[in-house]
Design a protein around this motif. Structure first.
Motif, PDB file in Angstrom:
ATOM      1  N   ASP A 108       5.485  -3.402   1.859  1.00  0.00           N
ATOM      2  CA  ASP A 108       5.546  -4.857   2.003  1.00  0.00           C
ATOM      3  C   ASP A 108       4.234  -5.353   1.411  1.00  0.00           C
ATOM      4  OD1 ASP A 108       5.751  -7.043   4.971  1.00  0.00           O
ATOM      5  OD2 ASP A 108       5.421  -7.479   2.845  1.00  0.00           O
ATOM      6  N   ASP A 111       2.286  -9.057   3.912  1.00  0.00           N
ATOM      7  CA  ASP A 111       2.949  -9.303   5.203  1.00  0.00           C
ATOM      8  C   ASP A 111       2.280 -10.507   5.858  1.00  0.00           C
ATOM      9  OD1 ASP A 111       4.585  -8.559   7.603  1.00  0.00           O
ATOM     10  OD2 ASP A 111       2.563  -8.415   8.448  1.00  0.00           O
ATOM     11  N   GLU A 271       8.457  -2.374   7.244  1.00  0.00           N
ATOM     12  CA  GLU A 271       7.706  -3.006   8.337  1.00  0.00           C
ATOM     13  C   GLU A 271       7.841  -2.159   9.603  1.00  0.00           C
ATOM     14  OE1 GLU A 271       9.648  -6.879   7.996  1.00  0.00           O
ATOM     15  OE2 GLU A 271       7.777  -7.797   7.340  1.00  0.00           O
TER      16      GLU A 271
END
Ligand code: AHG
Ligand code: MN
Ligand code: MN
Ligand code: MN
Length: 325
Positions: A108, A111, A271
């Motif tokens: 990611d 984030d 995540e």
């Protein structure tokens, strides 16, 4: 002198090509952190007129950071033979094949990107899996979180800090902005089994399942309630920021399933899985409300999942409430 990341990896006997990859990820995070730091000066804190596969309007920095991760020269390794067979990103619908390597890098890039234009904490989350021999298919990426070789995040806050596990506990390395070195500032992050601090987006209260409402309402009842204690609340709208607090002083972080859609918001592969690996390695618990996140068999690259993680006692209470129905 604080211990450099490179020395830590040598001392932990990390396999050489994994060591090279982790150092390359750290370099990428240092570069992304710099881009975050100068984003207002560079005028790149805005949103783009395009959506990602998640249906989210992309921020300029989402794409800038993702593009930095796509630079193939980062992943060549010291011998140029290649460390990474394919990249997977929140910001790309398909897997991104590279020329070859024994690992898959799932990430990611930014984030908490809703924090970018308000100077809030943001981060980069990464997960390292073993690659198949030969061409990488989506099925090769869909490994449960137990198969992660390493995972971590960089948090771009008042300090830039890399938090990492290679399966031997969790350590934190803060960036020395002058030398560019990542230096160990916390040898072993551990999560206390109990806490009186919860993190959840309260505006979704009406969309939670009953066991979640029961748990949070008991926390809100304070000393006079069934828990007999006053709880505190935090919500940074950046998983990396909230999780860093939980790893540092304990707590429970929740992004539960939304009863309207029956799915969660957070994504499993880049995540929930990397963060769950860190949480378990630090002595905490990470579930989808009931089952360990790391045991979930992924079915899709951008699959979402409910998340309840942190201090063991509190997470197990939420699980018990789900089982009571
Ligand atoms: P991302 O910026 O990578 O899309 O992730 C944002 C996630 C997570 O970081 C955070 O915990 C959560 O979204 C915040 O959601 P709300 O804005 O609904 O509070
Ligand atoms: Mn996003
Ligand atoms: Mn995210
Ligand atoms: Mn993101």
């Amino acid at each position: 002198m604080l211990k450099p990341l490179s020395q830590y990896l040598t001392e932990q006997a990390a396999p050489d090509r994994l060591r090279q990859l982790i150092l390359a990820v750290a370099d990428a995070c240092r570069d992304i952190g710099h881009a975050v730091n100068t984003s207002a000066l560079d005028g790149v804190q805005g949103a783009l007129n395009q959506e990602n596969v998640q249906g989210e309007v992309q921020k300029q920095l989402d794409v800038i950071a993702n593009d930095m991760m796509l630079e193939e020269k980062r992943w060549g390794g010291v011998d140029g033979q290649g460390l990474v067979a394919a990249l997977v990103s929140e910001e790309m619908e398909e897997i991104y094949p590279l020329k070859g390597g024994e690992f898959l890098l799932v990430f990611d890039p930014i984030d908490g990107s809703s924090n970018v234009d308000v100077n809030g904490v943001v981060g980069t989350i990464f997960s390292i899996l073993k690659a198949p021999v030969g061409k990488v298919t989506e099925a090769d990426v869909l490994q449960s979180g137990r198969h992660q070789v390493a995972a971590g995040y960089a948090i771009y806050g008042p300090q830039t800090t890399l938090v990492l596990t290679i399966g031997k506990g969790v350590s934190a390395f803060s960036l020395d902005q002058k030398s560019g070195d990542w230096l160990m500032t916390v040898p072993a992050m551990t999560i206390p089994a109990t806490t009186r601090e919860f993190a959840i987006n309260m505006s979704n209260h009406r969309h939670w399942a009953a066991p979640v409402r029961r748990y949070i309402d008991e926390c809100l009842a304070g000393k006079t309630g069934p828990r007999g204690a006053d709880f505190n609340m935090r919500w940074l709208a950046s998983m990396v920021g909230d999780v860093h607090r939980v790893l540092t002083r304990g707590g429970i972080f929740m992004y539960p399933v939304d009863s309207r859609k029956g799915i969660g918001k957070l994504r499993l592969m880049y995540e929930a899985n990397p963060i769950a690996f860190l949480i378990e390695q630090a002595g905490g618990v990470a579930t989808d409300g009931v089952n360990p996140i790391l045991d979930i068999a992924p079915e899709a690259l951008h699959q979402r999942v409910g998340v309840v993680l942190g201090s063991r006692e509190e997470v197990e209470r939420v699980t018990a409430y789900h089982k009571e129905g």
